[in-house]
Motif scaffolding. Structure first.
Motif, short mmCIF file in Angstrom:
data_model
loop_
_atom_site.label_atom_id
_atom_site.label_comp_id
_atom_site.label_asym_id
_atom_site.label_seq_id
_atom_site.Cartn_x
_atom_site.Cartn_y
_atom_site.Cartn_z
N LYS A 306 0.89 -1.29 0.00
CA LYS A 306 0.09 0.07 0.08
C LYS A 306 0.69 1.39 -0.08
O LYS A 306 0.44 2.33 0.53
CB LYS A 306 -1.10 0.00 1.29
N GLY A 307 2.05 1.35 -0.76
CA GLY A 307 2.78 2.43 -0.74
C GLY A 307 4.05 2.35 0.07
O GLY A 307 4.75 3.68 0.03
N TYR A 308 4.05 1.96 1.14
CA TYR A 308 5.18 1.67 1.79
C TYR A 308 6.51 1.23 1.29
O TYR A 308 7.57 1.05 1.80
CB TYR A 308 5.10 1.45 3.46
N HIS A 309 6.29 0.18 0.63
CA HIS A 309 7.28 -0.52 0.02
C HIS A 309 8.47 -0.98 0.90
O HIS A 309 9.54 -1.09 1.00
CB HIS A 309 8.00 0.35 -1.03
N LEU A 310 7.91 -1.95 1.80
CA LEU A 310 8.59 -2.41 3.06
C LEU A 310 9.68 -3.36 2.33
O LEU A 310 10.85 -3.13 3.22
CB LEU A 310 7.45 -3.37 3.62
N GLU A 311 9.75 -4.14 1.31
CA GLU A 311 10.69 -4.74 0.80
C GLU A 311 11.66 -4.18 -0.32
O GLU A 311 12.59 -4.92 -0.70
CB GLU A 311 10.05 -6.12 0.45
N HIS A 312 11.17 -2.96 -0.48
CA HIS A 312 12.19 -2.14 -1.28
C HIS A 312 13.68 -1.81 -0.73
O HIS A 312 13.59 -1.32 0.61
CB HIS A 312 11.38 -0.91 -1.86
N ASN A 313 14.50 -2.14 -1.30
CA ASN A 313 15.86 -1.49 -0.90
C ASN A 313 16.10 -0.18 -1.16
O ASN A 313 16.59 0.35 -2.13
CB ASN A 313 17.26 -2.37 -1.84
N PHE A 314 15.77 0.71 -0.06
CA PHE A 314 16.00 2.12 -0.31
C PHE A 314 17.43 2.51 -0.04
O PHE A 314 17.95 3.55 -0.07
CB PHE A 314 15.15 2.94 0.96
N GLY A 315 18.17 1.58 0.73
CA GLY A 315 19.74 1.66 0.74
C GLY A 315 20.11 0.66 1.90
O GLY A 315 19.58 0.69 2.90
N HIS A 316 20.96 -0.02 1.33
CA HIS A 316 21.59 -0.91 2.34
C HIS A 316 22.73 -0.67 3.22
O HIS A 316 22.55 -0.81 4.43
CB HIS A 316 22.21 -2.21 1.45
N GLY A 317 23.52 0.22 2.75
CA GLY A 317 24.70 0.88 3.53
C GLY A 317 25.52 -0.43 4.13
O GLY A 317 25.62 -1.38 3.72
N LYS A 318 26.30 0.06 5.11
CA LYS A 318 27.52 -0.67 5.54
C LYS A 318 27.21 -1.06 7.04
O LYS A 318 28.16 -1.91 7.57
CB LYS A 318 28.76 -0.14 5.15
N GLN A 319 26.39 -0.38 7.59
CA GLN A 319 26.27 -0.30 9.22
C GLN A 319 24.73 -0.71 9.35
O GLN A 319 24.30 -1.71 9.50
CB GLN A 319 26.72 0.73 9.91
N HIS A 320 24.12 0.60 9.60
CA HIS A 320 22.76 0.56 10.23
C HIS A 320 21.56 1.04 9.16
O HIS A 320 20.43 1.26 9.55
CB HIS A 320 22.47 1.10 11.35
N LEU A 321 22.12 1.46 8.00
CA LEU A 321 21.08 2.39 7.22
C LEU A 321 19.89 1.28 6.81
O LEU A 321 18.72 1.99 6.93
CB LEU A 321 21.83 2.47 5.66
N ALA A 322 19.95 0.18 6.54
CA ALA A 322 18.64 -0.70 6.23
C ALA A 322 17.84 -0.60 7.30
O ALA A 322 16.57 -0.41 7.00
CB ALA A 322 19.05 -2.06 5.64
N SER A 323 18.05 -0.85 8.58
CA SER A 323 17.24 -0.96 9.60
C SER A 323 16.69 0.58 10.05
O SER A 323 15.61 0.69 10.18
CB SER A 323 17.90 -1.66 10.62
N PHE A 324 17.47 1.44 9.79
CA PHE A 324 17.10 2.99 10.13
C PHE A 324 15.86 3.27 9.15
O PHE A 324 15.03 3.96 9.19
CB PHE A 324 18.27 3.87 9.85
N LEU A 325 16.14 2.75 7.78
CA LEU A 325 15.19 3.48 6.77
C LEU A 325 13.99 2.54 7.16
O LEU A 325 12.79 3.18 6.78
CB LEU A 325 15.81 3.27 5.40
N LEU A 326 14.07 1.51 7.41
CA LEU A 326 12.69 0.52 7.80
C LEU A 326 12.01 1.31 8.91
O LEU A 326 10.93 1.42 8.96
CB LEU A 326 13.14 -0.79 7.84
N THR A 327 12.77 1.65 9.74
CA THR A 327 12.35 2.51 11.03
C THR A 327 11.47 3.54 10.81
O THR A 327 10.36 3.97 11.18
CB THR A 327 13.23 2.54 12.14
N LEU A 328 12.15 4.39 9.79
CA LEU A 328 11.52 5.65 9.40
C LEU A 328 10.06 5.24 8.79
O LEU A 328 9.36 6.14 8.76
CB LEU A 328 12.44 6.50 8.53
N ASN A 329 10.20 4.10 7.91
CA ASN A 329 9.04 3.97 6.96
C ASN A 329 7.88 3.40 8.20
O ASN A 329 6.65 3.68 7.89
CB ASN A 329 9.25 2.72 6.33
N LEU A 330 8.12 2.61 9.19
CA LEU A 330 7.22 2.26 10.38
C LEU A 330 6.45 3.48 11.04
O LEU A 330 5.41 3.53 11.21
CB LEU A 330 7.86 1.23 11.19
#
Length: 396
Positions: A306-330
């Motif tokens: 529904k537009g939040y694209h949970l499984e889209h890779n907005f950025g993987h990074g080398k440390q915490h980027l993926a989890s940080f972006l997921l949290t912003l999405n939540l």
């Protein structure tokens, strides 16, 4: 905004009109590049955002918006369920879970538990701080959902002093260590308990069934045009591991069949420390347990489709980027949910527009071409009934 190109649209708006909505709506004096955003966020642990979830939950509770979620004597139901939000055979980071397949191929993934407050009487869910499944310092074994759930309970159990919380979970959670962890935190639970994973417990149930100790309740309900039969079975004082020295819990199950042809529509069973001393209490506990499906339908599926694209890779990074972006999405999902409860104008717009997707499409289109000096101006424009209803003609 649910717009993957919002900042680029605002650069174009700035170049045409000398002002943009990134500045007026979000306070950005200068639009950053995507690379700059990723570089800034990558070193930041997502746990730093937990306080935002907690403060919003506390405000909802203090202003009594959570009263509609309360069940079983003013308890809240919190469903714990894991989901995967990133997978790759090539790109990885130190926070990735690693799985080596039989053919030697390696899969790198990110997973998390996304707890939500659910209720049988509510269509929406309230997002709570996530817990990420990732390699833990000082541990040789891969992290798992049960270990992450224990960390979440230890870290956030104190936020639920009043009202008390009942945790919901699938069959992975109905193990002795997890049940002990929950009870030690002063919480209750209703966990799925399947025969194939608890053979000794079900031998105990079968033994008591033969003695006539397992009680049965029959209820007929109308669902749409169909008449369905609900059969509840329950047994109290069941030792989780099958021996009297183990935790003693209560067990219940429900089987739903269609009356006209006897087709089984649903079947499940649970263990719980909650009392099952009346038929009404048994039915209420089962209704509460069955609301766990909302963590999939109203949380995971909404975030993915529904537009939040949970499984889209907005950025993987080398440390915490993926989890940080997921949290912003939540957090975006949480804020949209809260607005649906507390903001009258937001409720009006959503009702007028009908669908979540259509509402956000309107937001993106408007902010792409028009400048608004504030959120109030944007919302009032969307609610304004005096806008011309006819076609916009070329007057040049």
């Amino acid at each position: 905004m649910q717009s993957s190109s919002f900042l680029e649209y605002q650069r174009q708006l700035q170049s045409r009109h000398g002002q943009d909505n990134a500045q007026s709506l979000f306070g950005l004096t200068k639009i950053p590049s995507v690379e700059q955003i990723r570089n800034i966020l990558d070193p930041l642990p997502a746990s730093g955002l937990s306080s935002v979830f907690i403060s919003n939950y506390q405000q909802l509770e203090e202003q009594k918006y959570l009263r509609g979620f309360e069940v079983l004597g003013k308890h809240l139901l919190v469903a714990l369920d894991g989901t995967q939000y990133y997978s790759s055979h090539e790109v990885s980071c130190p926070c990735c879970s690693i799985r080596t397949h039989h053919n030697g191929q390696v899969t790198y993934s990110h997973k998390a538990i996304l707890p939500v407050v659910v209720s049988p009487s509510q269509s929406s869910v309230i997002s709570l701080p996530p817990e990420f499944i990732y390699p833990q310092d000082g541990h040789d074994k891969q992290d798992c959902e049960q270990a992450a759930a224990k960390r979440w309970i230890a870290a956030h159990g104190q936020m639920f002093a009043q009202p008390e919380v009942i945790l919901l979970g699938d069959d992975l959670y109905s193990r002795l260590p997890m049940c002990e962890t929950v009870l030690a935190q002063g919480m209750r639970f209703i966990f799925v308990c399947l025969p194939e994973s608890h053979p000794v417990l079900y031998d105990w149930i079968d033994f008591n069934q033969a003695k006539g100790q397992v009680k049965t309740i029959e209820k007929t309900r109308t669902q749409g045009k169909e008449t369905v039969q609900y059969q509840y079975r329950y047994l109290t004082d069941v030792p989780l591991g099958g021996t009297p020295s183990d935790i003693v819990l209560n067990w219940c199950e429900v089987t739903v069949t269609r009356q006209r042809d006897g087709k089984r529509l649903y079947h499940n069973s649970w263990i719980t420390p909650l009392d099952l001393n009346t038929p009404q209490q048994v039915i209420a506990v089962v209704d509460a347990a069955r609301s766990r499906w909302k963590t999939e339908n109203e949380n995971h599926n909404v975030l993915k489709t529904k537009g939040y694209h949970l499984e889209h890779n907005f950025g993987h990074g080398k440390q915490h980027l993926a989890s940080f972006l997921l949290t912003l999405n939540l957090l975006a999902f949480l804020f949209h949910t809260i607005l649906g409860y507390v903001d009258e104008r937001y409720q009006q717009i959503r009702q007028i527009r009908g669908t979540r997707k259509g509402f956000f499409q309107d937001m993106v289109a408007l902010t792409k071409y028009l400048w608004f000096e504030s959120w109030t101006a944007l919302i009032e424009f969307m609610l304004d009934d005096t806008k011309p209803a006819g076609p916009i003609r070329n007057t040049s």
